[in-house]
Motif scaffolding. Structure first.
Motif, PDB file in Angstrom:
ATOM      1  N   MET A  37     -31.227  11.813 -36.649  1.00 26.70           N
ATOM      2  CA  MET A  37     -30.651  10.497 -36.419  1.00 26.70           C
ATOM      3  C   MET A  37     -29.133  10.584 -36.302  1.00 26.70           C
ATOM      4  O   MET A  37     -28.527  11.637 -36.545  1.00 26.70           O
ATOM      5  CB  MET A  37     -31.053   9.547 -37.553  1.00 26.70           C
ATOM      6  CG  MET A  37     -32.558   9.426 -37.745  1.00 26.70           C
ATOM      7  SD  MET A  37     -33.431   8.829 -36.262  1.00 26.70           S
ATOM      8  CE  MET A  37     -32.791   7.162 -36.137  1.00 26.70           C
ATOM      9  N   GLY A  38     -28.511   9.483 -35.953  1.00 25.02           N
ATOM     10  CA  GLY A  38     -27.075   9.481 -35.734  1.00 25.02           C
ATOM     11  C   GLY A  38     -26.262   9.859 -36.949  1.00 25.02           C
ATOM     12  O   GLY A  38     -25.129  10.333 -36.825  1.00 25.02           O
ATOM     13  N   ASP A  39     -26.819   9.692 -38.169  1.00 22.44           N
ATOM     14  CA  ASP A  39     -26.099  10.057 -39.387  1.00 22.44           C
ATOM     15  C   ASP A  39     -26.474  11.439 -39.896  1.00 22.44           C
ATOM     16  O   ASP A  39     -26.082  11.819 -41.004  1.00 22.44           O
ATOM     17  CB  ASP A  39     -26.340   9.014 -40.485  1.00 22.44           C
ATOM     18  CG  ASP A  39     -27.814   8.894 -40.874  1.00 22.44           C
ATOM     19  OD1 ASP A  39     -28.665   9.529 -40.205  1.00 22.44           O
ATOM     20  OD2 ASP A  39     -28.110   8.167 -41.835  1.00 22.44           O
ATOM     21  N   GLY A  40     -27.228  12.203 -39.080  1.00 18.42           N
ATOM     22  CA  GLY A  40     -27.571  13.570 -39.444  1.00 18.42           C
ATOM     23  C   GLY A  40     -28.849  13.732 -40.235  1.00 18.42           C
ATOM     24  O   GLY A  40     -29.252  14.858 -40.548  1.00 18.42           O
ATOM     25  N   VAL A  41     -29.520  12.629 -40.596  1.00 17.52           N
ATOM     26  CA  VAL A  41     -30.764  12.699 -41.366  1.00 17.52           C
ATOM     27  C   VAL A  41     -31.917  13.045 -40.418  1.00 17.52           C
ATOM     28  O   VAL A  41     -32.020  12.482 -39.317  1.00 17.52           O
ATOM     29  CB  VAL A  41     -31.036  11.368 -42.087  1.00 17.52           C
ATOM     30  CG1 VAL A  41     -32.389  11.388 -42.783  1.00 17.52           C
ATOM     31  CG2 VAL A  41     -29.925  11.075 -43.084  1.00 17.52           C
ATOM     32  N   HIS A  42     -32.785  13.951 -40.852  1.00 16.27           N
ATOM     33  CA  HIS A  42     -33.941  14.349 -40.050  1.00 16.27           C
ATOM     34  C   HIS A  42     -35.133  13.453 -40.385  1.00 16.27           C
ATOM     35  O   HIS A  42     -35.463  13.257 -41.564  1.00 16.27           O
ATOM     36  CB  HIS A  42     -34.300  15.812 -40.315  1.00 16.27           C
ATOM     37  CG  HIS A  42     -33.183  16.769 -40.007  1.00 16.27           C
ATOM     38  ND1 HIS A  42     -32.698  16.967 -38.736  1.00 16.27           N
ATOM     39  CD2 HIS A  42     -32.444  17.562 -40.820  1.00 16.27           C
ATOM     40  CE1 HIS A  42     -31.714  17.853 -38.769  1.00 16.27           C
ATOM     41  NE2 HIS A  42     -31.538  18.227 -40.028  1.00 16.27           N
ATOM     42  N   VAL A  43     -35.769  12.934 -39.354  1.00  9.67           N
ATOM     43  CA  VAL A  43     -36.927  12.058 -39.514  1.00  9.67           C
ATOM     44  C   VAL A  43     -38.071  12.609 -38.678  1.00  9.67           C
ATOM     45  O   VAL A  43     -37.877  12.923 -37.492  1.00  9.67           O
ATOM     46  CB  VAL A  43     -36.591  10.615 -39.070  1.00  9.67           C
ATOM     47  CG1 VAL A  43     -37.821   9.728 -39.156  1.00  9.67           C
ATOM     48  CG2 VAL A  43     -35.457  10.042 -39.908  1.00  9.67           C
ATOM     49  N   GLU A  44     -39.245  12.737 -39.288  1.00  3.26           N
ATOM     50  CA  GLU A  44     -40.412  13.234 -38.555  1.00  3.26           C
ATOM     51  C   GLU A  44     -41.224  12.046 -38.037  1.00  3.26           C
ATOM     52  O   GLU A  44     -41.564  11.132 -38.802  1.00  3.26           O
ATOM     53  CB  GLU A  44     -41.281  14.115 -39.448  1.00  3.26           C
ATOM     54  CG  GLU A  44     -42.408  14.790 -38.657  1.00  3.26           C
ATOM     55  CD  GLU A  44     -43.215  15.767 -39.501  1.00  3.26           C
ATOM     56  OE1 GLU A  44     -43.123  16.981 -39.241  1.00  3.26           O
ATOM     57  OE2 GLU A  44     -43.926  15.303 -40.412  1.00  3.26           O
ATOM     58  N   LEU A  45     -41.538  12.066 -36.753  1.00  4.84           N
ATOM     59  CA  LEU A  45     -42.256  10.974 -36.105  1.00  4.84           C
ATOM     60  C   LEU A  45     -43.445  11.520 -35.323  1.00  4.84           C
ATOM     61  O   LEU A  45     -43.521  12.732 -35.051  1.00  4.84           O
ATOM     62  CB  LEU A  45     -41.316  10.209 -35.166  1.00  4.84           C
ATOM     63  CG  LEU A  45     -40.088   9.552 -35.822  1.00  4.84           C
ATOM     64  CD1 LEU A  45     -39.112   9.068 -34.768  1.00  4.84           C
ATOM     65  CD2 LEU A  45     -40.513   8.405 -36.725  1.00  4.84           C
ATOM     66  N   THR A  46     -44.341  10.612 -34.921  1.00  7.01           N
ATOM     67  CA  THR A  46     -45.535  10.972 -34.155  1.00  7.01           C
ATOM     68  C   THR A  46     -45.497  10.255 -32.814  1.00  7.01           C
ATOM     69  O   THR A  46     -45.220   9.049 -32.763  1.00  7.01           O
ATOM     70  CB  THR A  46     -46.806  10.590 -34.914  1.00  7.01           C
ATOM     71  OG1 THR A  46     -46.807  11.221 -36.187  1.00  7.01           O
ATOM     72  CG2 THR A  46     -48.052  11.020 -34.134  1.00  7.01           C
ATOM     73  N   VAL A  47     -45.764  10.978 -31.749  1.00 11.58           N
ATOM     74  CA  VAL A  47     -45.763  10.382 -30.408  1.00 11.58           C
ATOM     75  C   VAL A  47     -46.977   9.473 -30.254  1.00 11.58           C
ATOM     76  O   VAL A  47     -48.124   9.922 -30.346  1.00 11.58           O
ATOM     77  CB  VAL A  47     -45.782  11.467 -29.318  1.00 11.58           C
ATOM     78  CG1 VAL A  47     -45.843  10.824 -27.933  1.00 11.58           C
ATOM     79  CG2 VAL A  47     -44.566  12.369 -29.435  1.00 11.58           C
ATOM     80  N   SER A  48     -46.712   8.172 -30.037  1.00 11.27           N
ATOM     81  CA  SER A  48     -47.805   7.223 -29.823  1.00 11.27           C
ATOM     82  C   SER A  48     -48.029   6.944 -28.345  1.00 11.27           C
ATOM     83  O   SER A  48     -49.133   6.580 -27.934  1.00 11.27           O
ATOM     84  CB  SER A  48     -47.512   5.906 -30.543  1.00 11.27           C
ATOM     85  OG  SER A  48     -46.375   5.269 -29.971  1.00 11.27           O
ATOM     86  N   ALA A  49     -46.978   7.112 -27.528  1.00  9.32           N
ATOM     87  CA  ALA A  49     -47.100   6.805 -26.101  1.00  9.32           C
ATOM     88  C   ALA A  49     -46.021   7.542 -25.325  1.00  9.32           C
ATOM     89  O   ALA A  49     -44.966   7.889 -25.867  1.00  9.32           O
ATOM     90  CB  ALA A  49     -46.978   5.300 -25.864  1.00  9.32           C
ATOM     91  N   ILE A  50     -46.306   7.774 -24.063  1.00 12.24           N
ATOM     92  CA  ILE A  50     -45.331   8.338 -23.121  1.00 12.24           C
ATOM     93  C   ILE A  50     -45.122   7.306 -22.022  1.00 12.24           C
ATOM     94  O   ILE A  50     -46.109   6.776 -21.474  1.00 12.24           O
ATOM     95  CB  ILE A  50     -45.827   9.672 -22.551  1.00 12.24           C
ATOM     96  CG1 ILE A  50     -45.956  10.712 -23.678  1.00 12.24           C
ATOM     97  CG2 ILE A  50     -44.878  10.189 -21.475  1.00 12.24           C
ATOM     98  CD1 ILE A  50     -46.563  12.024 -23.233  1.00 12.24           C
ATOM     99  N   TYR A  51     -43.877   7.007 -21.697  1.00 12.18           N
ATOM    100  CA  TYR A  51     -43.594   5.940 -20.737  1.00 12.18           C
ATOM    101  C   TYR A  51     -42.694   6.461 -19.618  1.00 12.18           C
ATOM    102  O   TYR A  51     -42.061   7.515 -19.732  1.00 12.18           O
ATOM    103  CB  TYR A  51     -42.959   4.738 -21.432  1.00 12.18           C
ATOM    104  CG  TYR A  51     -41.674   5.026 -22.154  1.00 12.18           C
ATOM    105  CD1 TYR A  51     -40.440   4.894 -21.524  1.00 12.18           C
ATOM    106  CD2 TYR A  51     -41.684   5.413 -23.487  1.00 12.18           C
ATOM    107  CE1 TYR A  51     -39.256   5.148 -22.185  1.00 12.18           C
ATOM    108  CE2 TYR A  51     -40.502   5.677 -24.170  1.00 12.18           C
ATOM    109  CZ  TYR A  51     -39.293   5.546 -23.515  1.00 12.18           C
ATOM    110  OH  TYR A  51     -38.127   5.806 -24.181  1.00 12.18           O
ATOM    111  N   SER A  52     -42.606   5.688 -18.540  1.00  7.47           N
ATOM    112  CA  SER A  52     -41.919   6.143 -17.331  1.00  7.47           C
ATOM    113  C   SER A  52     -40.552   5.492 -17.113  1.00  7.47           C
ATOM    114  O   SER A  52     -39.720   6.039 -16.387  1.00  7.47           O
ATOM    115  CB  SER A  52     -42.797   5.873 -16.103  1.00  7.47           C
ATOM    116  OG  SER A  52     -43.078   4.479 -15.985  1.00  7.47           O
TER     117      SER A  52
END
Length: 820
Positions: free
Chosen positions: A620-635
């Motif tokens: 993130m912008g403050d340097g904190v690491h966040v783990e996320l899951t891909v729910s969708a891919i968009y165009s």
């Protein structure tokens, strides 16, 4: 040989004026770009908020990563890279006790920083809230009143308030009323401070975290040694020690990002400007050599060797450059200061980052200009001085020397290079990669034009001879014959005009190409009826959702994040009824931003090798690491950015956790929404939202236009310069035409016709260069071969080129005829 060069300059002063102007402008451009580059490399930011505290402990404002490269034979080379964060890094509150325990520390002052704006207060700078315990960091001292208690605030001297007043303060918690308990004697430039009680500040900031810890040394303690001791005590923790001007970089988190941008901008503009300058200077010297063809041929006939001629011409160029380069470098300092002020007005250069004015950019610019002059003169004279003495005089009288095989081969090579660059450009999908290649492609095609211009001019003149003879009679016949006989001169005129049209159109229409594609994405993907714009707290968003007829209100907050080393634009969106307000063009998966789910653009997914269901880590912008899951891919990444993240995730890691917009769907009317939003927020319908978006895009385009405007201005000066040189040198030719009976009107018609032919041909070629480059750019960046050409702007470009050509041709021609 130096004496002969000086005498030549004195006797042919007018012939060297064009080269002087070109070199002067080149030195000024390179100096101005060098000042930007130097500011990015060595610019400092003096501390303001932390000016009263010699040692500050805060989070690391850079993100780091280590790369490994196998060099063979079992040797692995590791390299650590770092980039500045875009938001403020926070540290655990328990570090204060660790710092306080270091021997030599008399006291520590903790600070939290969060958005807090007094509604209706004067000033247009940033406004931040703090706990009053951090006031000594500056230091702030009370002029009147007392420290704040719960429900009270202390304001700075610029607030315009008085002790005892009641003010309304906007924070992430909403708008609250506070009593002014005191006014400080201190105020800072460009930022306002609102001090709360310790408990209230802790409630409004991040729980259990601090933005900074100020270290007060004990009397007699060496500050440098104490900083080292604190640094050692913090080993293995997120804390980092800042002293000196580093405190300013910590305080102004946008300064490092601005420095990086200035480095890339100064390098890119300076490199492009230098390439264009070399091209223009070579063309100017080439025209000068053509005008001196008889003189050079005579010197060859009386025994001057090619080596002596090269030495003479090289020294002439150095003498001209030695005069033009220092003057241009001095002018470039003023130009650099003007650029800095314009970038500061547009927000590219922060107020806290001072422009660096040093001797290095002018010196480098002067040396580069001298080298360009010397090389340009030697290259331009190559064909002329290699004439054999026995052929010199006959060759000097020839009006149409052959185009050399080497020049044709070089031109064809430039064409091949341009084709390769177009293919490469059409496959680039990111702006950092496509931007430099775009302008390099246009320049390479202009180089091809300058090399093959004589052949093109001769062919066009041959085709136009019967047409112009019929339409314009004597004037048209003379223009066509002259253009055909003097193909090199015509080419030297077409090249700067083609450069002007091609580069200007490319520079102006790259932003419109991207802007049009992004606007199309947003138009297709925004389902909301209204947009509430401003700093919107969550409480106000809830009030908007409660308005009768509102079916969905999506909070939006933009930021910049990294996935691995790659930087992406990201947007935080609230998940409730999201599909009623936003359609990013999902091509795979289900669009959901609940919990740890995030959507990713097809471009970013391809780059990172991600699919629906994959987990990935975002810095993130403050340097904190966040783990996320891909729910969708968009165009629709041009309109919505490369990542769509849960709103709470983004809000927890930005300096200003207030929604920048709220997208509203439903049947509610604008009046009801304005009542719920309250003062200070704008409620825009679809057309008004598009207008606001276009205005923001225009502001961003203005930055690029100002940056690249130097090249446009130089191209315009070069066009006028070359045309004026070409026309002024024709006094003998015009006099001969008058002697053989050609009327003054016919001569002027000939000049106007030649100019019109040159302008039309340059417009066609320049437009072709711009269209080819922009089409390739659009294919790669937007996926559609549709450049954003604006006919009105294009007409101004061509009309401006025609006006400049007319001024630089007809006016000198009239002056020459009056002397007959």
């Amino acid at each position: 040989m130096l004496g002969l060069a000086l005498r030549t300059l004195r006797s042919r002063l007018s012939g060297f004026v064009g080269a002087f102007v070109a070199l002067l402008c080149a030195a000024a451009m390179v100096t101005a770009c060098g000042i930007l580059l130097d500011t990015g490399l060595r610019g400092t930011v003096p501390p303001q908020r932390y000016a009263g505290t010699p040692i500050i402990v805060a989070g690391d404002q850079e993100v780091h990563w280590t790369t490994s490269k196998d060099k063979g034979d079992g040797e692995v080379k590791e390299k650590t890279k770092s980039k500045p964060l875009t938001e403020r890094a926070w540290i655990p509150a328990d570090l204060a006790a660790k710092v306080a325990a270091v021997p030599g520390v008399a006291a520590v002052r903790t600070e939290v920083t969060f958005p807090a704006t007094v509604i209706g207060a004067p000033g247009d700078g940033e406004s931040w809230g703090h706990g009053f315990e951090s006031a000594p960091l500056t230091p702030y001292a009370l002029a009147t009143g007392a420290e704040p208690k719960t429900g009270e605030v202390v304001l700075d001297a610029h607030s315009g308030a008085k002790t005892g007043d009641t003010v309304r303060v906007l924070t992430a918690d909403g708008v609250g009323e506070y009593k002014v308990s005191g006014i400080t004697a201190t105020a800072l430039d460009g930022q306002s401070s609102v001090f709360f009680s310790t408990d209230e500040a802790a409630r409004l900031a991040r729980a259990g975290q601090l933005t900074a810890i100020g270290v007060v040394p004990a009397p007699g303690t060496d500050t440098g040694a104490l900083a080292d001791a604190v640094r050692a005590a913090l080993t293995g923790t997120p804390g980092k020690v800042y002293t000196g001007d580093d405190r300013g970089r910590l305080e102004f988190v946008d300064a490092d990002a601005a420095r990086v941008k200035l480095i890339s901008m100064g390098g890119a503009i300076g490199g492009s400007a230098l390439l264009v300058a070399i091209l223009v200077v070579v063309g100017t010297f080439a025209l000068s050599m053509q005008q001196r063809h008889r003189e050079i041929a005579l010197l060859r006939a009386i025994g001057a060797t090619p080596r002596q001629m090269r030495s003479l011409i090289g020294r002439e160029a150095l003498l001209v450059g030695a005069t033009a380069a220092p003057l241009g470098a001095l002018a470039g300092i003023g130009l650099g200061v003007w650029l800095g002020s314009r970038f500061r007005d547009l927000g590219v250069l922060p107020e806290a980052l001072d422009l660096v004015i040093s001797p290095f950019p002018p010196i480098v610019a002067a040396l580069a200009t001298l080298l360009a002059a010397f090389v340009a003169a030697r290259v331009s004279a190559r064909g002329v001085i290699r004439v054999r003495p026995t052929e010199a005089l006959s060759e000097s009288g020839s009006a149409a020397p052959r185009v050399g095989v080497a020049r044709i081969l070089a031109g064809l090579l430039a064409v091949a290079g341009g084709v390769v660059l177009l293919i490469v450009l059409s496959g680039l999908r990111t702006e950092p990669a496509a931007g430099p290649v775009t302008f390099l492609t246009a320049i390479v095609w202009v180089v091809a034009l300058s090399l093959l211009g004589p052949l093109l001019a001769r062919a066009v003149a041959f085709l136009l001879t019967p047409v112009l003879s019929v339409l314009l009679r004597a004037g048209g016949y003379l223009a066509a014959k002259t253009a055909r006989a003097q193909a090199r001169r015509m080419a030297s005129v077409i090249t700067p005009l083609g450069l002007l049209v091609g580069m200007t159109a490319t520079i102006l229409f790259v932003p419109t190409t991207m802007g049009d594609a992004a606007a199309d994405d947003l138009r297709a993907g925004t389902l909301a009826s209204y947009t509430v714009a401003g700093h919107v707290p969550s409480s106000t968003a809830e009030a908007i959702r409660a308005v009768p007829g509102v079916t969905a209100a999506t909070e939006s907050l933009t930021t910049t994040v990294r996935v691995g080393q790659d930087k992406y634009r990201a947007q935080g969106l609230s998940a409730q009824n999201l599909t009623l307000t936003v359609d990013p063009g999902v091509v795979d998966g289900s669009f959901s931003l609940d919990g740890d789910h995030a959507a990713i653009s097809s471009l970013a997914a391809d780059q990172r090798g991600l699919s629906v269901g994959d987990k990935f880590t975002v810095t993130m912008g403050d340097g904190v690491h966040v783990e996320l899951t891909v729910s969708a891919i968009y165009s629709r990444h041009l309109g919505f950015g490369d990542l769509l993240l849960p709103y709470p995730v983004v809000a927890a890691h930005v300096d200003t956790p207030l929604a920048s917009t709220v997208l509203v769907s439903g049947t509610a009317d604008a009046a009801a929404l304005r009542a719920a939003a309250g003062p200070g927020l704008a409620v825009l319908n679809g057309a008004e939202t598009a207008d606001a978006r276009d205005a923001a895009a225009s502001a961003n385009a203005e930055v690029q236009l100002i940056a690249m405007g130097l090249i446009i201005a130089f191209a315009a000066i070069a066009a006028v310069n070359t045309l004026a040189m070409a026309t002024a040198d024709r006094a003998r030719e015009l006099a001969l035409l008058r002697l053989i009976g050609t009327t003054r009107r016919q001569v002027l018609l000939m000049l106007r016709t030649e100019t019109a032919v040159a302008v039309v041909l340059a417009a066609i070629v320049g437009t072709g260069i711009a269209l080819a480059t922009l089409t390739a750019f659009a294919s790669g960046m937007t996926g559609a071969a549709r450049p954003g050409f604006e006919l009105g702007t294009y007409a101004v470009i061509v009309g401006g080129a025609a006006a400049l050509a007319w001024i630089a041709t007809v006016l000198p021609g009239r002056v020459a005829l009056r002397r007959q």
